[in-house]
Write an enzyme that holds these catalytic residues in place. Structure first.
Site, PDB file in Angstrom:
ATOM      1  N   HIS A 123       7.695  38.110  21.537  1.00  9.87           N
ATOM      2  CA  HIS A 123       7.021  38.356  20.264  1.00  9.87           C
ATOM      3  C   HIS A 123       7.889  39.238  19.363  1.00  9.87           C
ATOM      4  O   HIS A 123       8.060  38.942  18.175  1.00  9.87           O
ATOM      5  CB  HIS A 123       5.664  39.037  20.493  1.00  9.87           C
ATOM      6  CG  HIS A 123       4.554  38.103  20.850  1.00  9.87           C
ATOM      7  ND1 HIS A 123       4.563  37.347  21.992  1.00  9.87           N
ATOM      8  CD2 HIS A 123       3.373  37.817  20.209  1.00  9.87           C
ATOM      9  CE1 HIS A 123       3.449  36.629  22.051  1.00  9.87           C
ATOM     10  NE2 HIS A 123       2.713  36.889  20.983  1.00  9.87           N
ATOM     11  N   HIS A 176       3.281  43.534  27.918  1.00 16.87           N
ATOM     12  CA  HIS A 176       4.627  44.095  27.992  1.00 16.87           C
ATOM     13  C   HIS A 176       4.574  45.603  28.215  1.00 16.87           C
ATOM     14  O   HIS A 176       3.593  46.272  27.860  1.00 16.87           O
ATOM     15  CB  HIS A 176       5.405  43.827  26.702  1.00 16.87           C
ATOM     16  CG  HIS A 176       5.836  42.410  26.538  1.00 16.87           C
ATOM     17  ND1 HIS A 176       6.758  41.814  27.372  1.00 16.87           N
ATOM     18  CD2 HIS A 176       5.485  41.472  25.629  1.00 16.87           C
ATOM     19  CE1 HIS A 176       6.938  40.560  26.992  1.00 16.87           C
ATOM     20  NE2 HIS A 176       6.175  40.326  25.948  1.00 16.87           N
TER      21      HIS A 176
END
Length: 351
Positions: A123, A176
């Protein structure tokens, strides 16, 4: 009885990231909705379906650079994830035993269960790379009207804030660790800066055909060589399946091969767009529409409809379907829809 082993530096880094996620999830409910909106609507696929057509409102070259940089960044991100073996928080807390040692008030979301390895953050890396030409174009446009250095830096400040917010949203949903979003953001900025300095010729069909084939075959070769060497590159799929709270949250579009279909399809689409470009007269006429928001809006709508069409449940057909959709995107936005707008404009202006 032997004492428990000392945690490694990476374990300590991971544990600190888990506590950062705990702090973020303890925030106000309205902030939760913001993080979920950001991570859901600015995923790597949105670069191809939203940022690419919208960038056409700035300039045709800028929109093509957004797409080109995005597909290169996504391919590199997949390869890096394969060979860096990065963990994801939502499965690491169980695999490491931390969830049994501490009471962690954490919960997963439908966007949590991504199936690829976690390092670096796709991302952040793809967003940071693809938005670079947009930010530099906006900064250049501002400099034409003012000499203020602060005003010229506003697009870059907004860009940095967006990357920070994206990184926090990825930590919030347990996709993450903090170090993964930092490395992803830095890699994306460096890649965007470097690729913008050496842009390809968007009228060379053969270059993009070779690129599409090279990216796909290169990924297949790397995967095959790693497998032959004894490396298990599909380990993350099993971890994700075992640790996801709801099996329906395991989306096939988060798999590395889905990313590679998107990348190769987009490169092939650039080749087809280069094979059938607008005529010089049509390009000049289109540039005369200031700003060309009609083309951008129509492209955004067309891609939204295209990617909402149902997909086959057969795995092979599903991947083929994804590749075909992303192949059609550059052709629609770069050639067919602008030509349609010009045709309608000429018919309207005809006596």
């Amino acid at each position: 009885m032997k004492p428990p082993p000392e945690p490694s530096a990476m374990d300590a880094l991971h544990e600190a990231g888990i506590h950062a996620a705990v702090a973020l999830q303890a925030g106000p409910p309205w902030l939760e909705q913001f993080w979920l909106f950001l991570t859901s609507h600015l995923d790597p696929g949105s670069i191809y379906t939203i940022c690419f057509p919208l960038a056409r409102g700035l300039d045709e070259h800028v929109s093509m650079m957004v797409l080109w940089i995005a597909l290169v960044a996504e391919w590199l991100n997949v390869v890096l994830k394969w060979f860096l073996f990065g963990e994801r928080p939502y499965w690491w807390i169980h695999e490491s035993g931390l969830s049994s040692r501490e009471q962690l008030p954490l919960h997963q979301f439908p966007v949590t269960c991504e199936t690829g390895p976690g390092s670096p953050s796709g991302h952040c890396m793809i967003l940071g790379a693809a938005l670079w030409p947009i930010v530099t174009t906006l900064s250049t446009a501002v400099s034409r009207y003012t000499r203020s250095r602060l005003l010229r830096l506003i697009p870059f400040l907004a860009y940095i804030l967006l990357l920070v917010a994206m990184g926090l949203s990825r930590i919030f949903v347990l996709a993450h660790f903090p170090h993964q979003v930092v490395t992803g953001s830095l890699a994306g900025m460096a890649l965007g800066w470097g690729l913008q300095r050496w842009p390809p010729n968007f009228f060379k069909c053969r270059f993009f055909l070779v690129t599409a084939l090279g990216l796909l075959l290169g990924a297949l070769a790397l995967h095959g060589l790693a497998t032959a060497a004894g490396l298990d590159l599909d380990w993350s799929l099993r971890r994700a399946s075992a640790r996801c709270s709801d099996p329906s949250w395991l989306r096939p579009e988060t798999r590395p091969w889905a990313s590679l279909c998107r990348v190769s399809g987009s490169a092939l689409g650039l080749a087809l767009a280069a094979r059938h470009p607008l005529s010089r007269r049509a390009a000049r006429e289109l540039r005369g529409l200031e700003p060309p928001l009609g083309s951008a809006a129509l492209g955004l709508l067309a891609l939204d409809v295209l990617h909402k069409l149902p997909k086959s449940e057969d795995t092979a057909l599903w991947y083929l379907n994804v590749g075909a959709r992303y192949t059609l995107g550059p052709v629609l936005v770069g050639s067919l829809l602008p030509q349609l707008i010009l045709t309608l404009r000429r018919l309207r202006a005809a006596p």
